[in-house]
Design an enzyme around this catalytic site. Sequence first.
Site, short mmCIF file in Angstrom:
data_model
loop_
_atom_site.label_atom_id
_atom_site.label_comp_id
_atom_site.label_asym_id
_atom_site.label_seq_id
_atom_site.Cartn_x
_atom_site.Cartn_y
_atom_site.Cartn_z
N GLU A 286 0.63 -1.18 0.04
CA GLU A 286 -0.05 0.07 0.08
C GLU A 286 0.93 1.29 0.14
O GLU A 286 0.53 2.33 -0.47
CB GLU A 286 -1.11 0.13 1.16
CG GLU A 286 -2.30 0.61 1.08
CD GLU A 286 -3.09 0.26 1.90
OE1 GLU A 286 -4.11 -0.75 1.98
OE2 GLU A 286 -3.42 1.12 2.90
N HIS A 315 7.55 -26.69 0.70
CA HIS A 315 6.93 -27.91 -0.23
C HIS A 315 5.89 -27.34 -1.09
O HIS A 315 4.97 -28.04 -1.33
CB HIS A 315 6.60 -29.05 0.79
CG HIS A 315 7.77 -29.37 1.63
ND1 HIS A 315 8.54 -30.62 0.99
CD2 HIS A 315 8.39 -29.12 2.71
CE1 HIS A 315 9.47 -30.86 2.00
NE2 HIS A 315 9.49 -29.77 2.98
N LYS A 429 -13.28 2.32 -1.69
CA LYS A 429 -14.09 2.88 -0.78
C LYS A 429 -15.21 3.41 -1.02
O LYS A 429 -16.35 3.20 -0.78
CB LYS A 429 -13.37 3.48 0.49
CG LYS A 429 -12.21 2.69 1.47
CD LYS A 429 -11.73 3.51 2.62
CE LYS A 429 -10.75 2.95 3.34
NZ LYS A 429 -10.42 3.76 4.51
O1 PA5 Z 1 -3.00 1.63 5.87
C1 PA5 Z 1 -4.23 2.28 5.62
O2 PA5 Z 1 -3.98 3.53 5.88
C2 PA5 Z 1 -5.41 1.29 5.35
O3 PA5 Z 1 -4.93 -0.04 5.24
C3 PA5 Z 1 -6.35 1.52 6.57
O4 PA5 Z 1 -5.75 1.37 7.83
C4 PA5 Z 1 -7.47 0.79 6.24
O5 PA5 Z 1 -8.08 1.39 5.11
C5 PA5 Z 1 -8.55 1.18 7.59
O6 PA5 Z 1 -9.00 2.42 7.50
P1 PA5 Z 1 -9.43 3.16 8.88
O7 PA5 Z 1 -8.58 2.87 9.89
O8 PA5 Z 1 -9.86 4.48 8.54
O9 PA5 Z 1 -10.69 2.32 9.00
#
Ligand code: PA5
Length: 460
Positions: A286, A315, A429
Amino acid sequence: MAIQFDYTRAFIKGAFERKHLTALGGALKTVQKDLQRERKAGQLGFADLPGDRAMLREVQSLAKSYRGRFDHVVVLGIGGSALGFIALKDALLHPLHNQIAAPEGCTEFYVLDNIDPEPIAALLNWIDPRRTLVNVVTKSGSTAETVGQFLIFYELFARKLGSRRKANEHFVITTDPENGPLRKLVQKEGFASLPVPRNVGGRFSVLSPVGLFPAALAGIRVDRLLDGAGQALEAGLDGSPVASPSLVGAALHYLHYEQGRRIAVMMPYSNALFRTADWFRQLWAESLGKADGLGGERVNVGPTPLAALGATDQHSQVQLYVEGPDDKIFTFLRVDKPRHDLRYPKSAWDDAAFTYFRGHTMFELLDAEAEATCFALAEVGRPCVTISLPRIDEESLGRLFMHLQLQTAAAGLLFGVNAFDQPGVEAGKRYAFGLMGRPGYEKEAAKVGRRTSRPFVLPG
Ligand code: PA5
Protein backbone atom coordinates in the site's frame (compact mmCIF):
# COMPACT_ATOMS: atom_id res chain seq x y z
CA MET A 1 20.08 -7.81 22.07
CA ALA A 2 20.23 -6.43 18.56
CA ILE A 3 18.68 -7.96 15.45
CA GLN A 4 21.16 -9.03 12.80
CA PHE A 5 20.74 -8.07 9.18
CA ASP A 6 22.74 -10.24 6.82
CA TYR A 7 22.93 -8.75 3.35
CA THR A 8 25.77 -10.98 2.10
CA ARG A 9 23.52 -13.06 -0.12
CA ALA A 10 21.69 -10.07 -1.53
CA PHE A 11 24.53 -9.68 -4.01
CA ILE A 12 24.80 -11.77 -7.16
CA LYS A 13 28.23 -12.24 -8.65
CA GLY A 14 28.51 -10.55 -12.01
CA ALA A 15 24.94 -9.23 -11.96
CA PHE A 16 24.42 -7.30 -8.77
CA GLU A 17 27.49 -6.41 -6.79
CA ARG A 18 28.39 -4.13 -3.93
CA LYS A 19 29.40 -1.46 -6.41
CA HIS A 20 25.74 -1.10 -7.38
CA LEU A 21 24.92 -0.28 -3.78
CA THR A 22 27.93 1.99 -3.45
CA ALA A 23 26.87 3.87 -6.57
CA LEU A 24 23.59 4.67 -4.84
CA GLY A 25 25.45 6.05 -1.80
CA GLY A 26 24.77 9.72 -2.62
CA ALA A 27 21.07 9.11 -3.13
CA LEU A 28 20.95 7.19 0.13
CA LYS A 29 22.46 10.12 1.96
CA THR A 30 19.76 12.35 0.51
CA VAL A 31 17.09 9.86 1.57
CA GLN A 32 18.47 9.85 5.09
CA LYS A 33 18.50 13.66 5.21
CA ASP A 34 14.95 13.80 3.84
CA LEU A 35 13.75 11.35 6.47
CA GLN A 36 15.45 13.30 9.23
CA ARG A 37 13.91 16.51 7.92
CA GLU A 38 10.46 14.92 7.65
CA ARG A 39 10.85 13.66 11.20
CA LYS A 40 11.70 17.11 12.50
CA ALA A 41 8.75 18.56 10.63
CA GLY A 42 6.40 16.03 12.28
CA GLN A 43 5.70 14.30 8.97
CA LEU A 44 7.08 10.92 10.02
CA GLY A 45 4.47 10.22 12.67
CA PHE A 46 5.34 6.57 13.25
CA ALA A 47 8.87 7.63 14.24
CA ASP A 48 7.52 9.80 17.08
CA LEU A 49 5.70 6.91 18.73
CA PRO A 50 8.61 5.31 20.65
CA GLY A 51 9.22 8.61 22.46
CA ASP A 52 5.55 9.33 23.12
CA ARG A 53 5.42 8.40 26.79
CA ALA A 54 2.09 10.20 27.33
CA MET A 55 0.50 7.96 24.70
CA LEU A 56 2.05 4.90 26.37
CA ARG A 57 0.70 5.89 29.79
CA GLU A 58 -2.77 6.54 28.37
CA VAL A 59 -2.85 3.12 26.70
CA GLN A 60 -1.52 1.31 29.75
CA SER A 61 -3.87 2.93 32.21
CA LEU A 62 -6.95 2.32 30.04
CA ALA A 63 -5.92 -1.31 29.51
CA LYS A 64 -5.35 -1.71 33.24
CA SER A 65 -8.84 -0.45 34.00
CA TYR A 66 -10.31 -3.29 31.90
CA ARG A 67 -7.93 -6.13 32.73
CA GLY A 68 -9.57 -9.13 34.35
CA ARG A 69 -13.09 -7.84 33.68
CA PHE A 70 -13.68 -9.61 30.38
CA ASP A 71 -13.45 -13.12 28.98
CA HIS A 72 -13.43 -11.98 25.36
CA VAL A 73 -11.89 -9.03 23.59
CA VAL A 74 -13.02 -8.46 20.02
CA VAL A 75 -11.14 -6.02 17.80
CA LEU A 76 -13.12 -4.62 14.87
CA GLY A 77 -10.94 -3.10 12.15
CA ILE A 78 -9.47 -3.77 8.74
CA GLY A 79 -6.17 -3.23 6.93
CA GLY A 80 -3.75 -1.19 8.98
CA SER A 81 -6.27 -1.06 11.80
CA ALA A 82 -6.11 -4.83 12.29
CA LEU A 83 -2.92 -6.32 10.89
CA GLY A 84 -0.55 -4.86 13.47
CA PHE A 85 -2.32 -6.36 16.47
CA ILE A 86 -2.80 -9.66 14.63
CA ALA A 87 0.98 -9.77 14.09
CA LEU A 88 1.66 -8.89 17.73
CA LYS A 89 -0.72 -11.42 19.16
CA ASP A 90 0.49 -14.23 16.91
CA ALA A 91 4.11 -13.47 17.74
CA LEU A 92 3.79 -12.91 21.46
CA LEU A 93 0.85 -14.88 22.80
CA HIS A 94 0.81 -18.63 23.36
CA PRO A 95 0.04 -20.42 20.05
CA LEU A 96 -3.12 -21.86 21.65
CA HIS A 97 -3.91 -18.71 23.61
CA ASN A 98 -7.66 -18.71 23.04
CA GLN A 99 -8.00 -22.41 23.77
CA ILE A 100 -6.19 -22.19 27.10
CA ALA A 101 -7.50 -18.74 28.06
CA ALA A 102 -10.54 -19.85 30.06
CA PRO A 103 -8.90 -22.46 32.29
CA GLU A 104 -6.01 -20.09 32.96
CA GLY A 105 -8.26 -17.13 33.73
CA CYS A 106 -7.09 -15.17 30.66
CA THR A 107 -9.01 -13.31 28.02
CA GLU A 108 -9.66 -14.66 24.52
CA PHE A 109 -8.76 -12.31 21.66
CA TYR A 110 -10.44 -12.10 18.27
CA VAL A 111 -9.72 -9.69 15.43
CA LEU A 112 -12.43 -9.35 12.83
CA ASP A 113 -10.60 -7.99 9.83
CA ASN A 114 -13.21 -9.00 7.28
CA ILE A 115 -16.93 -8.82 6.69
CA ASP A 116 -17.59 -12.41 5.85
CA PRO A 117 -20.80 -12.86 7.88
CA GLU A 118 -20.19 -16.56 8.59
CA PRO A 119 -17.29 -16.30 11.06
CA ILE A 120 -18.76 -13.14 12.54
CA ALA A 121 -22.12 -14.79 13.16
CA ALA A 122 -20.28 -17.73 14.74
CA LEU A 123 -18.36 -15.39 17.03
CA LEU A 124 -21.50 -13.48 18.00
CA ASN A 125 -23.01 -16.79 19.08
CA TRP A 126 -19.87 -17.70 21.04
CA ILE A 127 -19.28 -14.55 23.06
CA ASP A 128 -21.27 -13.39 26.06
CA PRO A 129 -21.78 -9.59 25.72
CA ARG A 130 -21.73 -9.25 29.53
CA ARG A 131 -18.14 -10.52 29.51
CA THR A 132 -16.93 -9.00 26.23
CA LEU A 133 -15.04 -5.82 25.43
CA VAL A 134 -15.11 -4.54 21.86
CA ASN A 135 -12.33 -2.33 20.53
CA VAL A 136 -13.47 -0.54 17.38
CA VAL A 137 -10.43 0.65 15.43
CA THR A 138 -10.78 2.98 12.49
CA LYS A 139 -8.67 6.06 11.94
CA SER A 140 -11.09 7.65 9.49
CA GLY A 141 -14.11 6.51 11.48
CA SER A 142 -15.92 5.82 8.25
CA THR A 143 -14.56 2.58 6.79
CA ALA A 144 -17.65 0.64 5.74
CA GLU A 145 -16.41 -2.76 6.91
CA THR A 146 -15.62 -1.57 10.42
CA VAL A 147 -18.57 0.78 10.88
CA GLY A 148 -20.95 -1.96 9.71
CA GLN A 149 -19.44 -4.46 12.16
CA PHE A 150 -19.74 -1.88 14.93
CA LEU A 151 -23.45 -1.36 14.20
CA ILE A 152 -24.14 -5.08 14.43
CA PHE A 153 -22.16 -5.55 17.65
CA TYR A 154 -23.61 -2.45 19.25
CA GLU A 155 -27.22 -3.37 18.50
CA LEU A 156 -26.69 -6.87 19.90
CA PHE A 157 -24.95 -5.59 23.03
CA ALA A 158 -27.62 -2.95 23.70
CA ARG A 159 -30.33 -5.58 23.31
CA LYS A 160 -28.65 -8.25 25.42
CA LEU A 161 -27.43 -5.88 28.11
CA GLY A 162 -30.74 -4.10 28.34
CA SER A 163 -29.73 -0.55 27.50
CA ARG A 164 -27.43 1.59 25.38
CA ARG A 165 -25.88 3.04 28.50
CA LYS A 166 -24.81 -0.43 29.62
CA ALA A 167 -23.63 -1.35 26.11
CA ASN A 168 -21.47 1.76 25.91
CA GLU A 169 -19.29 0.44 28.73
CA HIS A 170 -18.28 -2.48 26.52
CA PHE A 171 -16.84 -0.42 23.67
CA VAL A 172 -13.51 1.36 23.29
CA ILE A 173 -13.16 3.40 20.11
CA THR A 174 -9.72 4.02 18.64
CA THR A 175 -10.01 6.74 16.03
CA ASP A 176 -8.82 10.14 14.81
CA PRO A 177 -8.36 12.54 17.75
CA GLU A 178 -10.69 15.19 16.30
CA ASN A 179 -12.40 14.20 13.07
CA GLY A 180 -14.65 11.54 11.65
CA PRO A 181 -18.05 10.06 12.49
CA LEU A 182 -16.75 7.83 15.27
CA ARG A 183 -14.99 10.69 17.05
CA LYS A 184 -18.33 12.53 16.91
CA LEU A 185 -20.03 9.52 18.43
CA VAL A 186 -17.42 9.30 21.19
CA GLN A 187 -18.24 12.90 22.08
CA LYS A 188 -21.98 12.29 21.91
CA GLU A 189 -22.22 8.91 23.67
CA GLY A 190 -19.23 9.11 26.01
CA PHE A 191 -17.55 5.93 24.77
CA ALA A 192 -14.07 5.28 26.13
CA SER A 193 -11.64 6.16 23.37
CA LEU A 194 -8.05 6.44 22.28
CA PRO A 195 -6.61 8.73 19.62
CA VAL A 196 -4.72 7.65 16.52
CA PRO A 197 -2.18 10.47 16.09
CA ARG A 198 -3.07 12.71 13.15
CA ASN A 199 0.25 12.05 11.43
CA VAL A 200 0.14 8.25 11.77
CA GLY A 201 -1.61 6.36 8.98
CA GLY A 202 -3.22 2.93 9.38
CA ARG A 203 -0.39 0.73 8.15
CA PHE A 204 2.15 2.68 10.22
CA SER A 205 0.03 2.50 13.38
CA VAL A 206 1.05 -0.78 15.01
CA LEU A 207 3.01 1.07 17.70
CA SER A 208 0.21 3.60 18.33
CA PRO A 209 -2.93 2.92 20.42
CA VAL A 210 -4.19 0.92 17.42
CA GLY A 211 -1.84 -1.99 18.15
CA LEU A 212 -0.75 -1.13 21.68
CA PHE A 213 -4.14 -1.03 23.41
CA PRO A 214 -5.29 -4.57 22.59
CA ALA A 215 -1.69 -5.71 23.09
CA ALA A 216 -1.62 -4.19 26.56
CA LEU A 217 -4.97 -5.85 27.34
CA ALA A 218 -3.36 -9.15 26.36
CA GLY A 219 -0.52 -8.58 28.79
CA ILE A 220 2.07 -7.80 26.11
CA ARG A 221 4.82 -5.51 27.46
CA VAL A 222 4.05 -2.56 25.23
CA ASP A 223 6.73 -0.39 26.86
CA ARG A 224 9.34 -2.88 25.65
CA LEU A 225 7.90 -2.83 22.14
CA LEU A 226 8.47 0.92 22.12
CA ASP A 227 11.96 0.54 23.61
CA GLY A 228 12.92 -1.85 20.81
CA ALA A 229 11.40 0.48 18.23
CA GLY A 230 13.39 3.39 19.62
CA GLN A 231 16.61 1.43 19.22
CA ALA A 232 15.80 0.59 15.60
CA LEU A 233 15.07 4.24 14.97
CA GLU A 234 18.55 5.22 16.09
CA ALA A 235 20.18 2.46 14.06
CA GLY A 236 18.09 3.38 11.05
CA LEU A 237 18.27 7.15 10.99
CA ASP A 238 21.50 8.15 12.68
CA GLY A 239 25.04 7.48 11.53
CA SER A 240 26.27 6.56 8.09
CA PRO A 241 23.49 5.63 5.65
CA VAL A 242 25.39 2.53 4.49
CA ALA A 243 25.46 1.31 8.09
CA SER A 244 21.70 1.71 8.45
CA PRO A 245 19.89 -1.62 7.99
CA SER A 246 16.70 0.19 7.03
CA LEU A 247 18.33 2.36 4.35
CA VAL A 248 20.41 -0.50 2.98
CA GLY A 249 17.35 -2.76 2.98
CA ALA A 250 15.38 -0.13 1.03
CA ALA A 251 18.26 0.38 -1.40
CA LEU A 252 18.66 -3.33 -2.10
CA HIS A 253 14.97 -3.75 -2.76
CA TYR A 254 14.94 -0.70 -5.01
CA LEU A 255 18.01 -1.74 -7.00
CA HIS A 256 16.79 -5.30 -7.46
CA TYR A 257 13.41 -3.93 -8.57
CA GLU A 258 15.24 -1.88 -11.19
CA GLN A 259 16.91 -5.08 -12.36
CA GLY A 260 13.50 -6.71 -12.81
CA ARG A 261 13.09 -8.40 -9.42
CA ARG A 262 9.69 -6.92 -8.77
CA ILE A 263 8.41 -9.43 -6.24
CA ALA A 264 9.49 -9.23 -2.60
CA VAL A 265 9.00 -12.47 -0.70
CA MET A 266 9.15 -12.40 3.08
CA MET A 267 9.60 -15.88 4.49
CA PRO A 268 9.71 -16.32 8.25
CA TYR A 269 10.97 -19.61 9.61
CA SER A 270 8.61 -19.31 12.54
CA ASN A 271 4.85 -19.73 12.69
CA ALA A 272 4.75 -16.95 15.25
CA LEU A 273 6.17 -14.49 12.70
CA PHE A 274 3.98 -15.42 9.75
CA ARG A 275 1.45 -12.69 10.44
CA THR A 276 4.32 -10.21 10.76
CA ALA A 277 5.12 -11.06 7.15
CA ASP A 278 1.45 -10.53 6.37
CA TRP A 279 1.53 -7.15 8.12
CA PHE A 280 4.60 -6.26 6.05
CA ARG A 281 2.81 -7.38 2.87
CA GLN A 282 0.26 -4.61 3.40
CA LEU A 283 2.85 -2.05 4.47
CA TRP A 284 5.00 -2.62 1.40
CA ALA A 285 2.14 -2.92 -1.11
CA GLU A 286 0.00 0.00 0.00
CA SER A 287 2.95 2.31 0.57
CA LEU A 288 4.89 1.69 -2.61
CA GLY A 289 2.29 0.68 -5.21
CA LYS A 290 1.49 4.05 -6.75
CA ALA A 291 0.30 5.48 -10.04
CA ASP A 292 1.90 8.90 -9.60
CA GLY A 293 5.36 10.02 -8.59
CA LEU A 294 6.15 12.81 -6.16
CA GLY A 295 6.23 15.32 -9.01
CA GLY A 296 2.78 14.26 -10.25
CA GLU A 297 4.17 12.26 -13.18
CA ARG A 298 2.62 8.88 -14.08
CA VAL A 299 4.94 6.11 -12.82
CA ASN A 300 2.86 3.02 -11.96
CA VAL A 301 5.53 1.50 -9.75
CA GLY A 302 5.56 -0.88 -6.83
CA PRO A 303 7.05 -4.19 -5.82
CA THR A 304 4.61 -7.04 -5.18
CA PRO A 305 5.08 -8.43 -1.68
CA LEU A 306 4.38 -12.07 -0.89
CA ALA A 307 4.41 -13.89 2.42
CA ALA A 308 5.62 -17.48 2.61
CA LEU A 309 6.20 -19.71 5.62
CA GLY A 310 9.31 -21.79 6.18
CA ALA A 311 9.57 -24.73 6.21
CA THR A 312 5.96 -25.32 5.07
CA ASP A 313 6.25 -23.40 1.80
CA GLN A 314 9.46 -25.15 0.82
CA HIS A 315 7.02 -27.85 -0.23
CA SER A 316 4.77 -25.41 -2.06
CA GLN A 317 6.63 -22.34 -3.33
CA VAL A 318 10.37 -22.95 -3.31
CA GLN A 319 10.41 -24.89 -6.59
CA LEU A 320 9.16 -21.71 -8.26
CA TYR A 321 11.54 -19.51 -6.27
CA VAL A 322 14.64 -21.51 -7.24
CA GLU A 323 13.84 -22.43 -10.84
CA GLY A 324 11.16 -20.00 -11.95
CA PRO A 325 11.73 -16.48 -13.25
CA ASP A 326 14.46 -14.37 -11.65
CA ASP A 327 11.95 -11.74 -10.55
CA LYS A 328 12.15 -11.96 -6.76
CA ILE A 329 14.13 -10.77 -3.78
CA PHE A 330 13.77 -12.79 -0.59
CA THR A 331 13.78 -11.74 3.05
CA PHE A 332 14.22 -14.62 5.47
CA LEU A 333 13.14 -14.03 9.06
CA ARG A 334 15.00 -16.28 11.44
CA VAL A 335 15.18 -16.66 15.19
CA ASP A 336 18.41 -17.43 17.08
CA LYS A 337 16.74 -19.05 20.03
CA PRO A 338 13.26 -20.59 20.06
CA ARG A 339 11.07 -20.21 23.12
CA HIS A 340 10.47 -23.96 23.09
CA ASP A 341 12.22 -26.80 21.39
CA LEU A 342 11.73 -30.52 21.01
CA ARG A 343 14.53 -33.05 21.05
CA TYR A 344 14.28 -35.96 18.62
CA PRO A 345 14.33 -39.26 20.43
CA LYS A 346 16.65 -42.18 19.72
CA SER A 347 15.04 -44.04 16.87
CA ALA A 348 13.56 -47.46 17.58
CA TRP A 349 14.68 -48.49 14.08
CA ASP A 350 18.22 -48.87 12.88
CA ASP A 351 17.84 -47.12 9.53
CA ALA A 352 19.85 -44.04 8.51
CA ALA A 353 16.58 -42.32 7.47
CA PHE A 354 15.71 -42.23 11.17
CA THR A 355 18.99 -42.42 13.09
CA TYR A 356 20.47 -39.12 11.92
CA PHE A 357 17.88 -37.22 13.95
CA ARG A 358 19.45 -38.43 17.16
CA GLY A 359 21.00 -35.67 19.25
CA HIS A 360 19.27 -32.97 17.21
CA THR A 361 16.27 -30.83 17.99
CA MET A 362 13.30 -29.79 15.87
CA PHE A 363 14.48 -26.19 15.87
CA GLU A 364 17.88 -27.31 14.55
CA LEU A 365 16.11 -28.90 11.59
CA LEU A 366 14.01 -25.78 11.01
CA ASP A 367 17.06 -23.55 11.18
CA ALA A 368 19.10 -25.87 8.95
CA GLU A 369 16.29 -25.72 6.39
CA ALA A 370 16.29 -21.92 6.49
CA GLU A 371 20.04 -21.88 5.89
CA ALA A 372 19.82 -24.56 3.20
CA THR A 373 17.01 -22.80 1.31
CA CYS A 374 18.73 -19.43 1.48
CA PHE A 375 21.94 -21.04 0.22
CA ALA A 376 20.13 -22.88 -2.58
CA LEU A 377 18.54 -19.63 -3.73
CA ALA A 378 21.79 -17.67 -3.56
CA GLU A 379 23.60 -20.46 -5.42
CA VAL A 380 21.39 -19.87 -8.46
CA GLY A 381 21.69 -16.10 -8.18
CA ARG A 382 18.47 -15.33 -6.32
CA PRO A 383 19.09 -12.53 -3.80
CA CYS A 384 18.35 -13.17 -0.14
CA VAL A 385 18.39 -10.93 2.89
CA THR A 386 18.35 -12.61 6.30
CA ILE A 387 16.99 -10.88 9.38
CA SER A 388 17.76 -12.79 12.58
CA LEU A 389 15.93 -12.02 15.79
CA PRO A 390 17.81 -13.03 18.94
CA ARG A 391 14.47 -14.34 20.21
CA ILE A 392 10.82 -13.53 19.72
CA ASP A 393 10.00 -11.01 22.40
CA GLU A 394 8.63 -7.50 22.67
CA GLU A 395 11.94 -5.76 22.18
CA SER A 396 12.86 -7.68 19.02
CA LEU A 397 9.39 -7.22 17.59
CA GLY A 398 9.49 -3.48 18.27
CA ARG A 399 12.83 -3.28 16.51
CA LEU A 400 11.60 -5.29 13.56
CA PHE A 401 8.41 -3.24 13.13
CA MET A 402 10.32 0.02 13.28
CA HIS A 403 13.02 -1.22 10.91
CA LEU A 404 10.46 -2.31 8.34
CA GLN A 405 8.52 0.95 8.61
CA LEU A 406 11.68 2.98 8.14
CA GLN A 407 12.71 0.77 5.25
CA THR A 408 9.32 1.44 3.67
CA ALA A 409 9.56 5.21 4.16
CA ALA A 410 13.06 5.15 2.65
CA ALA A 411 11.93 2.96 -0.25
CA GLY A 412 9.13 5.45 -0.93
CA LEU A 413 11.75 8.16 -1.46
CA LEU A 414 13.89 5.93 -3.66
CA PHE A 415 10.91 4.96 -5.79
CA GLY A 416 9.89 8.62 -5.83
CA VAL A 417 6.39 8.04 -4.47
CA ASN A 418 4.37 9.15 -1.47
CA ALA A 419 4.56 6.16 0.89
CA PHE A 420 1.87 7.55 3.16
CA ASP A 421 -1.21 7.89 0.98
CA GLN A 422 -3.45 5.25 -0.60
CA PRO A 423 -5.58 6.83 -3.32
CA GLY A 424 -6.23 3.42 -4.90
CA VAL A 425 -7.84 2.13 -1.70
CA GLU A 426 -9.84 5.30 -1.24
CA ALA A 427 -11.35 4.96 -4.73
CA GLY A 428 -12.67 1.46 -3.94
CA LYS A 429 -14.06 2.69 -0.63
CA ARG A 430 -16.00 5.46 -2.40
CA TYR A 431 -17.48 3.09 -5.00
CA ALA A 432 -18.56 0.71 -2.24
CA PHE A 433 -20.30 3.60 -0.43
CA GLY A 434 -22.06 4.40 -3.68
CA LEU A 435 -23.21 0.82 -4.20
CA MET A 436 -24.52 0.67 -0.62
CA GLY A 437 -26.52 3.87 -1.15
CA ARG A 438 -24.57 6.20 1.15
CA PRO A 439 -25.79 9.78 0.57
CA GLY A 440 -23.20 11.92 -1.19
CA TYR A 441 -21.85 9.05 -3.28
CA GLU A 442 -24.55 8.99 -5.98
CA LYS A 443 -22.08 9.76 -8.75
CA GLU A 444 -19.86 6.85 -7.75
CA ALA A 445 -22.93 4.57 -7.59
CA ALA A 446 -23.97 5.59 -11.07
CA LYS A 447 -20.48 5.10 -12.45
CA VAL A 448 -19.84 1.66 -11.01
CA GLY A 449 -23.45 0.59 -11.43
CA ARG A 450 -23.42 1.05 -15.20
CA ARG A 451 -22.94 -2.38 -16.73
CA THR A 452 -20.38 -2.70 -19.50
CA SER A 453 -22.10 -2.72 -22.85
CA ARG A 454 -21.14 -6.31 -23.65
CA PRO A 455 -20.80 -8.34 -20.44
CA PHE A 456 -18.73 -11.51 -20.68
CA VAL A 457 -20.29 -13.76 -18.07
CA LEU A 458 -20.30 -17.55 -18.33
CA PRO A 459 -22.54 -19.91 -16.39
CA GLY A 460 -20.52 -22.83 -14.96
O1 PA5 B 1 -3.03 1.67 5.91
C1 PA5 B 1 -4.08 2.23 5.72
O2 PA5 B 1 -4.21 3.47 5.75
C2 PA5 B 1 -5.32 1.42 5.42
O3 PA5 B 1 -5.03 0.06 5.28
C3 PA5 B 1 -6.33 1.59 6.53
O4 PA5 B 1 -5.77 1.15 7.73
C4 PA5 B 1 -7.61 0.80 6.25
O5 PA5 B 1 -8.14 1.19 5.00
C5 PA5 B 1 -8.63 1.07 7.34
O6 PA5 B 1 -8.86 2.44 7.46
P1 PA5 B 1 -9.46 3.05 8.77
O7 PA5 B 1 -8.51 2.84 9.88
O8 PA5 B 1 -9.70 4.49 8.47
O9 PA5 B 1 -10.74 2.32 9.02
